[in-house]
Structure formats: structure tokens, C-alpha cells
Scaffold this motif. Sequence first.
Motif, short mmCIF file in Angstrom:
data_model
loop_
_atom_site.label_atom_id
_atom_site.label_comp_id
_atom_site.label_asym_id
_atom_site.label_seq_id
_atom_site.Cartn_x
_atom_site.Cartn_y
_atom_site.Cartn_z
N ALA A 69 4.34 37.01 30.69
CA ALA A 69 4.35 37.97 29.60
C ALA A 69 5.75 38.16 29.01
O ALA A 69 5.93 38.90 28.04
CB ALA A 69 3.81 39.32 30.08
N ILE A 70 6.74 37.50 29.61
CA ILE A 70 8.13 37.67 29.15
C ILE A 70 8.74 36.29 28.89
O ILE A 70 9.70 35.87 29.55
CB ILE A 70 8.96 38.46 30.18
N PRO A 71 8.20 35.50 27.97
CA PRO A 71 8.65 34.13 27.75
C PRO A 71 10.08 34.02 27.25
O PRO A 71 10.74 32.99 27.44
CB PRO A 71 7.66 33.59 26.72
N GLN A 72 10.58 35.10 26.59
CA GLN A 72 11.92 35.02 26.01
C GLN A 72 13.02 34.90 27.06
O GLN A 72 14.14 34.48 26.75
CB GLN A 72 12.18 36.24 25.10
N ILE A 121 5.44 31.43 34.26
CA ILE A 121 5.98 30.32 33.46
C ILE A 121 6.61 29.30 34.40
O ILE A 121 7.40 29.63 35.28
CB ILE A 121 6.99 30.85 32.42
N ALA A 122 6.25 28.06 34.19
CA ALA A 122 6.64 26.98 35.12
C ALA A 122 8.14 26.73 35.07
O ALA A 122 8.72 26.59 33.99
CB ALA A 122 5.88 25.71 34.78
N GLU A 123 8.72 26.63 36.24
CA GLU A 123 10.14 26.27 36.33
C GLU A 123 10.32 24.77 36.47
O GLU A 123 11.32 24.21 36.01
CB GLU A 123 10.79 26.99 37.51
N ASN A 124 9.33 24.10 37.09
CA ASN A 124 9.44 22.66 37.35
C ASN A 124 8.23 21.91 36.79
O ASN A 124 7.11 22.42 36.81
CB ASN A 124 9.54 22.38 38.85
N ALA A 125 8.50 20.71 36.34
CA ALA A 125 7.43 19.80 35.90
C ALA A 125 7.76 18.41 36.42
O ALA A 125 8.87 17.91 36.22
CB ALA A 125 7.32 19.79 34.38
N PHE A 126 6.78 17.82 37.07
CA PHE A 126 6.95 16.48 37.63
C PHE A 126 5.98 15.52 36.96
O PHE A 126 4.77 15.78 36.91
CB PHE A 126 6.72 16.50 39.14
N ILE A 127 6.51 14.43 36.45
CA ILE A 127 5.71 13.45 35.71
C ILE A 127 5.89 12.08 36.34
O ILE A 127 7.01 11.70 36.73
CB ILE A 127 6.14 13.40 34.23
N GLU A 128 4.78 11.33 36.45
CA GLU A 128 4.86 9.95 36.90
C GLU A 128 4.03 9.07 35.96
O GLU A 128 2.97 9.49 35.47
CB GLU A 128 4.34 9.79 38.33
N GLY A 129 4.51 7.87 35.71
CA GLY A 129 3.79 6.97 34.82
C GLY A 129 4.15 5.52 35.08
O GLY A 129 4.94 5.20 35.98
N THR A 130 3.55 4.66 34.29
CA THR A 130 3.78 3.22 34.45
C THR A 130 4.05 2.59 33.09
O THR A 130 3.58 3.07 32.06
CB THR A 130 2.59 2.53 35.14
#
Length: 394
Positions: free
Chosen positions: A200-203, A249-258
Amino acid sequence: MINRKIKDAIIRYSDELITLRRKLHSEPELSWEEENTTAFVCEYLDSLGISNRRTEPTGVIAEIRGAESGKTVALRGDMDALSVEQLKKYLPYASKFKGKMHACGHDAHTAMLLIAAKALSEVKDELPGNVRLLFQPAEEVCQGAKAMIEQGAIQDVDNVFGIHIWSQMPTQKVSCTPGPSFASTDIFKVHFKGKGGHGAIPQDCIDAAIVASSFVMNVQTVVSRTIDPQSPAVITVGKMNVGTRFNVIAENAFIEGTVRCFDKDIQDHIEECIVRYAQNVANMYSATVEVEYIRGTPPVINEEESAKLVQKVAAEAFGEEVLYTEKPTMAGEDFSFFLDETLGSFAFVGCGNRDKDTDWSHHHGNFDIDEDALSIGAELYAQYAWAFLNKKDY
């Protein structure tokens, strides 16, 4: 070019070939766990009087030495299975082990190469050179070929030939075209770090979900807007792990791809772009980023003369109608490491037959092969070795 004794031997051993394949299919072993398969291959080769040695931790290198000195041709068959549950449990040769299955056809490759070895051993006194047999582990994790090369698999080899049974092609068809066959297989991992907080506090936050989403959308333009559309390439984001709770609100994002392509310059370009896009997206949102880019297998590029020899052998052995042109696949194959060391080629042998329910995709739990394809693969292995060693102008 075709040896009649080899053809007759393959016909004689056709029932044994099916028996071997079914035994291997029912006893699958995962990458680097092929202990029983390795022992079985060694025992079988010993019974034929073919010199062989284990590689570590699994795998076998064998050699059929001809009566005359000459070149050496290597034939490769992989042995490992997949972590896939077999769905056709009614088959008399279904996997005995839950969660393990030969869902890609490596059981067929091993059986075909064993019978090819048996046929070649019967004409060894006529061979003007040597045939090396490579029973390779750990293809499914793209590590086995490198390990075998480090243990001498390609030392003094003049040419290498491999086969992949292929359910996307009809049985009684063989494809081996000069140029690209399988794509490179790179992996990228991206970690975006923002600043978490209350939903609720995105800023007061830096939303890693927004950063990651922006990267996923924008990175597709690397292919669509920076690469010649006549040069195939694929970037796939297969995994995204973001956030912990619906109102945080997410602090981390992990992505994997090829990344898949057929050209090493494009491979370099895509790697540079992925790193740059990740950094720029992170900067735009005041986040930070770490990028890991892992080079997998290079593309499989069939050498022209080797591929044409496969076509000539197949046409003479089975008739011109057997020849088929299969499009290159974006799947990967660590056979490419052998081709980095010496000349050679890699052929598809069709095993798809809708009437026999063998046209399922590789790596599917319903995968199976039309066993009529086995004798074609076994003979193609053996006849190619014979033709290469007898080809004076190669």
C-alpha cells in the motif's frame, strides 16, 4: 560403397537388436548414473572380442582395428535417460524405475551401435583402418561428450558420425544435410534487487516485479529488432521467481532462460545484449542487477563432405526414397563438441509412425519408437564407417 556382408549381418541380428533396445529401455539410468548400462556394453563388446575401456565415471570407448593401417572413424551413441515418468506402462518393456525413462531414444542409439559393432567385427579383416565406438554418458546434461574428449575419445580420429532417432520424421527416412542441424544451448540467469515494502506504500519501494517484467518484455526485441530475420534465434524466459506475499512489494526477482541459435557471432551478440538490457532496465528503476550467462553446447554444424557421404550411403543402402530433408531444430546436442575436434556429421533417422503411436515428441512420457527404424540406424552406422574408410579421395 556398401558392404553386402554388413547388410546381411544387420538382417540376421534384427531380432537381437530389438531385444537389446527393449532391455535398455526397461532399465533406464540418468546422466552420470549409467553404471549398469556401461557394464552391459563392456560385457557385450567383450563377447565380440572388441577391445574396450571404461571412461570415468561412466561410458565406454572401444576400437575395432582393421587388418590394414589407415584412417580412424568414430561412431557415437549416447546412453543416458531422463527424469520422465513413463506413461505407456502397458508396454512389455516399460521402464522398471519410477520417474526414469528413455524418453529421447538413447536406448535405441546404444542398441544400434552395439549391433553395428557386431556387424563390423565380422568384416574387420577387410577394414582399411579403424572404427572407434563411443558409448557416451550424460548427453542430456550436455557434459558427456566433453568428458570423453578429455579422456581421449577423439585422439587420432579423422571423422566422427552420430545418429539421433527422430520421432518427428517418418520411419524409413534418413536426413543429414550440410550445415546447421542442432542449435547452441546457452543459459542466462538474472537477479534484480529492488527495495521491498508494504504493497500500500509503493512510493517508498523499488518493485522488483516491475523491473523483471520490463526486462522480460524488452529482451524479446533482441531477436525481433537486432538480428537478421533470416538468421534463426530464440530467447526464452522459462522461469521467473518474484515476491513472497500478495501485499508485499517484491525486493528480489530471479529469472532464468535459454538462448538458441546456429551462429557463434549471433551467440556473442545475444549475450552482450542480455547483459546490457538487464543493466539498463535496472538503472531505469534504480534497482541493481547481477547477470550470469552460461555457454552450453555449440551448434551442431554438419561438415559438407561428411553429410554428403551419409546421403550417398543411405541412398545406396536403402534406396533414394529414404532421403529426407529435416529442418534444423532449436534443440541442443553435445555431439557438437566432437565436431569442434574433427570433421563429421550427425544424422536423423525417422522413427515416427502414427499407426504405431510413435510420433510423440521427444522428452514426453508417451515417447516410443517404431522399432522398424532400428535396423536402418544400425546399418547406417556400420555402412558409414565402411564407406569412409574405403573412400580414397576424402
